[in-house]
Design a protein around this motif. Structure first.
Motif, PDB file in Angstrom:
ATOM      1  N   ILE A   1     -11.707  -6.367  33.665  1.00 50.62           N
ATOM      2  CA  ILE A   1     -10.668  -6.813  32.728  1.00 50.62           C
ATOM      3  C   ILE A   1     -10.068  -8.130  33.203  1.00 50.62           C
ATOM      4  CG2 ILE A   1      -8.391  -6.273  31.788  1.00 50.62           C
ATOM      5  CD1 ILE A   1      -9.170  -3.316  31.840  1.00 50.62           C
ATOM      6  N   LEU A   2      -9.750  -8.207  34.506  1.00 51.32           N
ATOM      7  CA  LEU A   2      -9.188  -9.438  35.054  1.00 51.32           C
ATOM      8  C   LEU A   2     -10.187 -10.591  34.947  1.00 51.32           C
ATOM      9  CD1 LEU A   2      -7.426  -8.039  38.259  1.00 51.32           C
ATOM     10  CD2 LEU A   2      -6.371  -8.702  36.090  1.00 51.32           C
ATOM     11  N   ALA A   3     -11.463 -10.292  35.223  1.00 51.12           N
ATOM     12  CA  ALA A   3     -12.494 -11.332  35.121  1.00 51.12           C
ATOM     13  C   ALA A   3     -12.632 -11.819  33.677  1.00 51.12           C
ATOM     14  CB  ALA A   3     -13.825 -10.801  35.642  1.00 51.12           C
ATOM     15  N   SER A   4     -12.534 -10.904  32.714  1.00 51.60           N
ATOM     16  CA  SER A   4     -12.651 -11.272  31.298  1.00 51.60           C
ATOM     17  C   SER A   4     -11.480 -12.146  30.866  1.00 51.60           C
ATOM     18  CB  SER A   4     -12.711 -10.009  30.434  1.00 51.60           C
ATOM     19  OG  SER A   4     -13.849  -9.232  30.749  1.00 51.60           O
TER      20      SER A   4
ATOM     21  N   ILE B   1     -12.034 -15.575  32.268  1.00 52.46           N
ATOM     22  CA  ILE B   1     -13.073 -16.282  31.506  1.00 52.46           C
ATOM     23  C   ILE B   1     -12.507 -16.810  30.195  1.00 52.46           C
ATOM     24  CG2 ILE B   1     -15.181 -15.905  30.147  1.00 52.46           C
ATOM     25  CD1 ILE B   1     -16.239 -14.206  32.368  1.00 52.46           C
ATOM     26  N   PHE B   2     -11.664 -16.022  29.547  1.00 49.73           N
ATOM     27  CA  PHE B   2     -11.062 -16.443  28.280  1.00 49.73           C
ATOM     28  C   PHE B   2     -10.258 -17.733  28.469  1.00 49.73           C
ATOM     29  CE2 PHE B   2      -7.343 -16.488  25.479  1.00 49.73           C
ATOM     30  CZ  PHE B   2      -7.967 -16.527  24.242  1.00 49.73           C
ATOM     31  N   PHE B   3      -9.386 -17.761  29.485  1.00 49.06           N
ATOM     32  CA  PHE B   3      -8.556 -18.945  29.695  1.00 49.06           C
ATOM     33  C   PHE B   3      -9.392 -20.131  30.171  1.00 49.06           C
ATOM     34  CE2 PHE B   3      -5.128 -15.773  29.787  1.00 49.06           C
ATOM     35  CZ  PHE B   3      -4.228 -16.394  28.930  1.00 49.06           C
ATOM     36  N   TYR B   4     -10.438 -19.856  30.949  1.00 49.87           N
ATOM     37  CA  TYR B   4     -11.334 -20.933  31.369  1.00 49.87           C
ATOM     38  C   TYR B   4     -12.022 -21.562  30.154  1.00 49.87           C
ATOM     39  CZ  TYR B   4     -15.837 -22.891  32.726  1.00 49.87           C
ATOM     40  OH  TYR B   4     -16.935 -23.689  32.831  1.00 49.87           O
ATOM     41  N   MET B   5     -12.527 -20.728  29.257  1.00 44.03           N
ATOM     42  CA  MET B   5     -13.223 -21.252  28.079  1.00 44.03           C
ATOM     43  C   MET B   5     -12.256 -21.935  27.125  1.00 44.03           C
ATOM     44  SD  MET B   5     -16.201 -18.473  27.261  1.00 44.03           S
ATOM     45  CE  MET B   5     -17.066 -19.682  26.254  1.00 44.03           C
ATOM     46  N   LYS B   6     -11.033 -21.407  27.047  1.00 41.74           N
ATOM     47  CA  LYS B   6     -10.020 -22.043  26.208  1.00 41.74           C
ATOM     48  C   LYS B   6      -9.692 -23.433  26.749  1.00 41.74           C
ATOM     49  CE  LYS B   6      -7.085 -21.290  22.739  1.00 41.74           C
ATOM     50  NZ  LYS B   6      -7.532 -20.926  21.384  1.00 41.74           N
TER      51      LYS B   6
ATOM     52  N   TYR C   1     -15.648 -11.264  42.446  1.00 39.60           N
ATOM     53  CA  TYR C   1     -16.135 -12.634  42.639  1.00 39.60           C
ATOM     54  C   TYR C   1     -15.936 -13.463  41.372  1.00 39.60           C
ATOM     55  CZ  TYR C   1     -19.374 -16.519  42.525  1.00 39.60           C
ATOM     56  OH  TYR C   1     -19.916 -17.761  42.354  1.00 39.60           O
ATOM     57  N   TYR C   2     -16.326 -12.936  40.209  1.00 43.70           N
ATOM     58  CA  TYR C   2     -16.203 -13.709  38.973  1.00 43.70           C
ATOM     59  C   TYR C   2     -14.746 -13.954  38.598  1.00 43.70           C
ATOM     60  CZ  TYR C   2     -21.212 -13.216  38.307  1.00 43.70           C
ATOM     61  OH  TYR C   2     -22.567 -13.294  38.470  1.00 43.70           O
ATOM     62  N   PHE C   3     -13.871 -13.007  38.908  1.00 39.05           N
ATOM     63  CA  PHE C   3     -12.438 -13.189  38.649  1.00 39.05           C
ATOM     64  C   PHE C   3     -11.889 -14.340  39.489  1.00 39.05           C
ATOM     65  CE2 PHE C   3      -8.076 -11.774  40.089  1.00 39.05           C
ATOM     66  CZ  PHE C   3      -7.426 -12.282  38.974  1.00 39.05           C
ATOM     67  N   ILE C   4     -12.134 -14.305  40.786  1.00 39.70           N
ATOM     68  CA  ILE C   4     -11.645 -15.362  41.677  1.00 39.70           C
ATOM     69  C   ILE C   4     -12.319 -16.691  41.356  1.00 39.70           C
ATOM     70  CG2 ILE C   4     -11.432 -16.098  44.078  1.00 39.70           C
ATOM     71  CD1 ILE C   4      -9.659 -13.726  43.330  1.00 39.70           C
ATOM     72  N   SER C   5     -13.617 -16.644  41.052  1.00 42.18           N
ATOM     73  CA  SER C   5     -14.361 -17.870  40.752  1.00 42.18           C
ATOM     74  C   SER C   5     -13.789 -18.582  39.537  1.00 42.18           C
ATOM     75  CB  SER C   5     -15.837 -17.537  40.523  1.00 42.18           C
ATOM     76  OG  SER C   5     -16.580 -18.690  40.197  1.00 42.18           O
ATOM     77  N   ASN C   6     -13.474 -17.839  38.484  1.00 41.06           N
ATOM     78  CA  ASN C   6     -12.927 -18.458  37.275  1.00 41.06           C
ATOM     79  C   ASN C   6     -11.501 -18.958  37.496  1.00 41.06           C
ATOM     80  OD1 ASN C   6     -14.844 -18.267  34.849  1.00 41.06           O
ATOM     81  ND2 ASN C   6     -15.016 -16.226  35.736  1.00 41.06           N
ATOM     82  N   LEU C   7     -10.718 -18.239  38.297  1.00 34.76           N
ATOM     83  CA  LEU C   7      -9.378 -18.734  38.629  1.00 34.76           C
ATOM     84  C   LEU C   7      -9.463 -20.067  39.367  1.00 34.76           C
ATOM     85  CD1 LEU C   7      -7.305 -15.618  39.797  1.00 34.76           C
ATOM     86  CD2 LEU C   7      -7.150 -16.852  37.632  1.00 34.76           C
ATOM     87  N   LEU C   8     -10.355 -20.150  40.343  1.00 34.78           N
ATOM     88  CA  LEU C   8     -10.517 -21.392  41.094  1.00 34.78           C
ATOM     89  C   LEU C   8     -11.047 -22.523  40.208  1.00 34.78           C
ATOM     90  CD1 LEU C   8     -12.028 -20.012  44.430  1.00 34.78           C
ATOM     91  CD2 LEU C   8      -9.742 -20.955  44.093  1.00 34.78           C
ATOM     92  N   THR C   9     -11.969 -22.172  39.303  1.00 33.24           N
ATOM     93  CA  THR C   9     -12.515 -23.179  38.398  1.00 33.24           C
ATOM     94  C   THR C   9     -11.415 -23.748  37.502  1.00 33.24           C
ATOM     95  OG1 THR C   9     -14.647 -22.047  38.390  1.00 33.24           O
ATOM     96  CG2 THR C   9     -14.258 -23.634  36.636  1.00 33.24           C
TER      97      THR C   9
ATOM     98  N   ALA D   1      -8.248 -23.908  38.245  1.00 33.63           N
ATOM     99  CA  ALA D   1      -7.390 -24.747  39.087  1.00 33.63           C
ATOM    100  C   ALA D   1      -8.048 -26.102  39.358  1.00 33.63           C
ATOM    101  CB  ALA D   1      -7.102 -24.029  40.410  1.00 33.63           C
ATOM    102  N   ILE D   2      -9.351 -26.095  39.664  1.00 34.59           N
ATOM    103  CA  ILE D   2     -10.056 -27.347  39.943  1.00 34.59           C
ATOM    104  C   ILE D   2     -10.101 -28.230  38.702  1.00 34.59           C
ATOM    105  CG2 ILE D   2     -12.311 -28.329  40.548  1.00 34.59           C
ATOM    106  CD1 ILE D   2     -12.742 -25.862  42.337  1.00 34.59           C
ATOM    107  N   MET D   3     -10.359 -27.611  37.538  1.00 36.23           N
ATOM    108  CA  MET D   3     -10.386 -28.371  36.285  1.00 36.23           C
ATOM    109  C   MET D   3      -9.024 -28.998  35.999  1.00 36.23           C
ATOM    110  SD  MET D   3     -12.650 -25.792  33.907  1.00 36.23           S
ATOM    111  CE  MET D   3     -12.178 -26.595  32.384  1.00 36.23           C
ATOM    112  N   PHE D   4      -7.958 -28.269  36.266  1.00 32.49           N
ATOM    113  CA  PHE D   4      -6.605 -28.787  36.040  1.00 32.49           C
ATOM    114  C   PHE D   4      -6.343 -30.011  36.922  1.00 32.49           C
ATOM    115  CE2 PHE D   4      -2.075 -28.931  37.061  1.00 32.49           C
ATOM    116  CZ  PHE D   4      -1.513 -28.941  35.778  1.00 32.49           C
ATOM    117  N   VAL D   5      -6.750 -29.922  38.191  1.00 30.84           N
ATOM    118  CA  VAL D   5      -6.544 -31.038  39.115  1.00 30.84           C
ATOM    119  C   VAL D   5      -7.374 -32.241  38.690  1.00 30.84           C
ATOM    120  CG1 VAL D   5      -6.899 -31.815  41.484  1.00 30.84           C
ATOM    121  CG2 VAL D   5      -5.918 -29.551  41.047  1.00 30.84           C
TER     122      VAL D   5
END
Length: 626
Positions: free
Chosen positions: A497-500, A503-508, A557-565, A567-571
């Motif tokens: 659920i957290l990973a999903s 992913i939603f916010f990353y794609m948004k 892994y996918y949850f943390i990976s998308n959170l980091l992605t 953050a990196i995209m924002f920077v």
């Protein structure tokens, strides 16, 4: 005429006489011996070995017993005469084997340092789920199966090694021997099959078959996942292969055979390759059936005589499917049982992710933190790729007004070729390529699929807890459903659920970037923006359903990976990329002569020729109308 009267005395006398006769018959009844029922299984082509004879039934003397056994077992009557039921335990710090006198085979194989998902000891062999047998004919036209005959055990010590000799005797100097040798701190058990003095007993004109069967026990919480990673592996002709579900094959030059049960494996290795080996793997139950067993495995292979005798040096392996452990067994290729993926995916796991993982676990005991640190390492390594993708997106955003002007200048399907040429010319002058946005995404795909294999197959994550997940190798459960949802399951896992959500916010957040990478919508072409909006919602839902039954470590892994992605995209978006500078750079690039590759020249020439042909067709069509 004299009247007959009732004689009371005669009547009483007859009653007394009848009572005496009844008493005599009852007290002198012949004794009926109880019928002796014995199940005798004859040793012929259509039957098996006499079980009751091997259990030493009572005979009036040994001579009668010897005759009976001789009729049943021929030359091997000695085993029934002097053998007895019993078991011998041999063990080291890692594994405990219980070997039965009947058949000389392993009846129990216990892995001491592991427990099942419900905290029971892990037995790879128990309760007759496995069978090892050699079937052979004798010169007196009998067919015997070693699994039904009694072996005589003898335990000795060879330094720190424990040696168990199991002999199926014709006499003290004629026998078939199974020899087990257990070494300290090793899951491998040396195993030899050899005969002595049986060249005139074993019929060399008939096949001698080795048969090994196993019904694999279920050991993990998710039977579906365990079944998915349970395969029949074998090494033949220096190449490791595997059988898919419900397959069977006949192969030659086989060095070893492995019955893999996800995190555990039973392996038989032979220094003399086996030929014409018949291999079979069958699912015991469907993925959604709650069963004690996973699969049934079987192998049948003929053994060859050398000067009339059997002489095979083998090894058993009963232990974990641990890549780091199996890699230490040099020149065996057993590490391929761990299944790290094929091609570049396996290469990444072997050369990147396992070395990083082994380094981290050397000083970190929490495996959840190891996953988070591995994710950070992967994201840092992939950040230049992410930057390249965003840079291409920013360039496309800057030149997008020019591309829209071209669309307006050359409207209609008849100008499609000209329009495409002009757009490509603008992109070339600006130093932008449509592929520059696709390549970074493609480079991340091997990493995605490599880790998809790494986390579910790495036994180090098995039964390691993190936060609410009690086993990172299986799914986490925060709520048990009273019913089962198709493709989802009967439980709710929080990490998916957290990973999903991530992913939603990353794609948004990534939506604007993706739209910048798309050329302006042309006439007759589908509107990609609508498809992208639909994918924003579809991908997280698919993730939620797909990963609900997968390893929680993978979802973490996918949850943390998308959170980091994110953050990196924002920077990158707000602090690294300057659109004004990019626009100025593009204007400078336009002033410079553009070097055109030969491929680009041929492509431009082909497009120009196609455009000229299109215009010629239009003129010809107008002339016909006139």
């Amino acid at each position: 005429m004299e009247e007959k009267k009732f004689d009371v005395n005669s009547f009483i006398g007859m009653i007394l006489l009848g009572g005496i006769i009844f008493w005599w018959m009852s007290t002198n009844k012949p004794k009926v011996e109880p019928e002796q029922t014995t199940t005798t299984e004859q040793v012929t082509d259509s039957t098996t070995t006499p079980t009751t004879l091997l259990q030493n039934p009572t005979f009036e003397n040994d001579s009668l017993k010897q005759i009976a056994l001789q009729n049943k077992l021929g030359a091997f009557a000695h085993s029934g005469m002097y053998g007895s039921e019993g078991e011998t335990i041999i063990e080291n710090e890692l594994v405990q084997l219980t070997v039965s006198n009947k058949g000389g085979q392993i009846k129990k194989a216990l892995l001491k340092n592991f427990r099942t998902y419900d905290s029971l000891p892990v037995y790879l062999i128990k309760e007759n789920n496995a069978s090892f047998n050699i079937n052979f004919g004798t010169t007196d036209n009998r067919i015997l199966n070693t699994k039904d005959l009694l072996f005589e055990p003898n335990v000795t010590k060879n330094g720190e090694h424990t040696v168990l000799s199991m002999k199926l005797k014709v006499s003290d100097t004629q026998f078939l021997e199974y020899r087990y040798e257990v070494k300290p701190n090793d899951y491998r058990i040396d195993f030899a099959v050899r005969s002595q003095g049986l060249s005139n007993v074993i019929n060399s004109s008939q096949k001698i078959n080795l048969d090994w069967n196993l019904k694999a026990f279920r050991n993990e919480k998710s039977m579906r996942t365990e079944n998915m990673y349970s395969y029949y592996y074998y090494k033949a002709n220096d190449d490791v292969e595997y059988l898919r579900m419900n397959d069977d094959e006949v192969v030659n030059n086989v060095d070893w055979i492995a019955f893999k049960q996800h995190f555990f494996s039973s392996v038989l290795m032979s220094s003399t390759p086996l030929n014409d080996a018949k291999l079979k793997s069958v699912d015991f139950a469907g993925e959604d059936v709650d069963s004690v067993y996973l699969k049934t495995y079987a192998v049948s292979a003929p053994l060859a005589l050398q000067n009339g005798e059997l002489n095979y040096n083998m090894q058993w392996f009963y232990g974990p499917t641990n890549y780091n452990l199996l890699k230490k067994y040099e020149n065996t290729n057993l590490n391929e049982i761990a299944d790290l993926g094929w091609g570049i995916f396996g290469f990444l796991n072997r050369t990147v992710f396992y070395p990083v993982f082994n380094m981290l676990k050397g000083f970190i005991g929490n495996y959840g933190l190891i996953i988070i640190l591995m994710t950070i390492v992967v994201r840092i390594i992939m950040s230049p790729v992410l930057y390249k993708s965003y840079l291409s997106s920013a360039k496309m955003k800057v030149i997008r007004p020019e591309m829209e002007e071209i669309n307006k200048k050359y409207p209609g399907n008849e100008n499609a070729m000209k329009r495409q040429q002009e757009i490509m010319a603008v992109q070339r002058k600006a130093g932008v390529s449509m592929m520059s946005g696709c390549v970074p995404a493609l480079l991340q795909m091997p990493v995605f699929f490599a880790l998809f294999k790494f986390f579910p197959t790495n036994i180090d994550f098995r039964q390691k807890a993190f936060l609410w997940a009690n086993d990172l190798s299986s799914y986490d459960t925060i709520f048990k459903l009273p019913f089962k949802i198709p493709f989802y399951g009967d439980h709710v896992s929080l990490f998916p659920i957290l990973a999903s959500i991530a992913i939603f916010f990353y794609m948004k957040m990534n939506q604007s970037q993706q739209m910048n990478m798309q050329a302006p919508t042309q006439e007759g072409m589908p509107d990609m923006s609508k498809m992208m909006k639909w994918m924003i919602y579809f991908s997280p839902i698919m993730m939620l359903f797909f990963f609900n039954n997968y390893a929680s470590g993978l979802s973490l892994y996918y949850f943390i990976s998308n959170l980091l992605t994110i953050a990196i995209m924002f920077v990158i978006k707000n602090y690294v990329i300057d659109e004004d500078k990019i626009h100025a750079q593009i204007q400078e690039n336009k002033k410079k002569p553009v070097k055109v590759s030969k491929f680009r020249e041929r492509l431009d020439a082909a497009m120009k020729q196609a455009q000229e042909q299109q215009e010629a067709q239009k003129r010809a069509s107008k002339n016909k109308k006139k």
